[in-house]
Design a protein around this motif. Sequence first.
Motif, PDB file in Angstrom:
ATOM      1  N   LEU A 182       0.891  -1.201  -0.066  1.00  0.00           N
ATOM      2  CA  LEU A 182       0.098  -0.019  -0.005  1.00  0.00           C
ATOM      3  C   LEU A 182       0.906   1.225  -0.048  1.00  0.00           C
ATOM      4  O   LEU A 182       2.040   1.141   0.701  1.00  0.00           O
TER       5      LEU A 182
ATOM      6  N   SER B  31      -7.706  -2.870   2.902  1.00  0.00           N
ATOM      7  CA  SER B  31      -7.630  -2.515   1.350  1.00  0.00           C
ATOM      8  C   SER B  31      -6.916  -3.731   0.524  1.00  0.00           C
ATOM      9  O   SER B  31      -5.898  -4.518   1.126  1.00  0.00           O
TER      10      SER B  31
ATOM     11  N   ASP C 139      -9.755   4.798   2.010  1.00  0.00           N
ATOM     12  CA  ASP C 139      -9.102   3.712   1.605  1.00  0.00           C
ATOM     13  C   ASP C 139      -9.979   3.117   0.145  1.00  0.00           C
ATOM     14  O   ASP C 139     -10.901   3.802  -0.151  1.00  0.00           O
TER      15      ASP C 139
END
Length: 314
Positions: free
Chosen positions: A188, A221, A240
Amino acid sequence: MRKWCKEAARLTIGYWLLLGLLALLWYVYRLPGALFRDLVWNSLWPVLGWVAWRLWHTKQRLKQTNLIPRTLVETELTRRLAQAKRYHRHQLLQLQARQRQELDYVDRFAHEIKNALMALEGLTAQPTVASAPLKPVLYQANRNLDLLLNAERLQFLTNDLAFEWLDLTALCQTVVQDLAPLMIAQQLRPQFAIGNVKVLSDRKWLTFIVTQLVTNAVKYSPPGRVVTFAWQASTLQIIDQGPGVAPSDLPRVFEAGFTGQNGHQTTQATGMGLYLAQQAATKINLTLALVNRQPHGIRAEVHFPAAHVKLTKL
């Protein structure tokens, strides 16, 4: 009542001693048996009558002790006494409920920490173990321990607050650095669009709140996505690109132990992170909210009082 029992015991003992003395005189002087029987029979009734009268008198006094109000003062005192009894009974029930809740917290966190330790045990059993898979598991175990400790601290959070002007971007960057093992494992990328915002708050507990919200964003996520930090209308937004929250779950996301549909799909959901974040936010005068985004994702919001926000120029 206790005093009456002592008097009755003394009278009974004295009565039997008297009967023993009469029996001794009857035996020594060879008195007629009918005389002894008459003495016992005629003395027994006065004793029983006295016992019955004392018992009735004691009951009457106990009734008077219950305060049947006869004046305005007695009525007010009776009302206040009943009110105090109800208050203390309510406090006792609240304390018992809080103790049961704390035991439930400990059980939940102990279960999750045990899962993390079992995962570590499984990884260390492999001949060659890289450090990368261990970091998220270790972080999860430490996070659950921190949640357990903070759950206890929140019960006594009264004067342990230190408000100061905080750079919100710097605080969020610190949270991202602490969560780096999880974010790297999920591939991420953070994105900051807060600007030069300073907020008046407690550093420790604001960090705790932001950490819980970012942890949820990271947990749900998909790999390779972006977690965005934005600012709008005195509100910090943590956005997110995950699946969002089921509409039926949204009203309950801040309840203790509630995991919802997303939480049922993972073994790492205690249902306590958002609850504790909400409790901490209330203590430092913040408001939390979760909002579904279209077509997917969630927006976590931390709303600050307008007087606690300061926008600075470069």
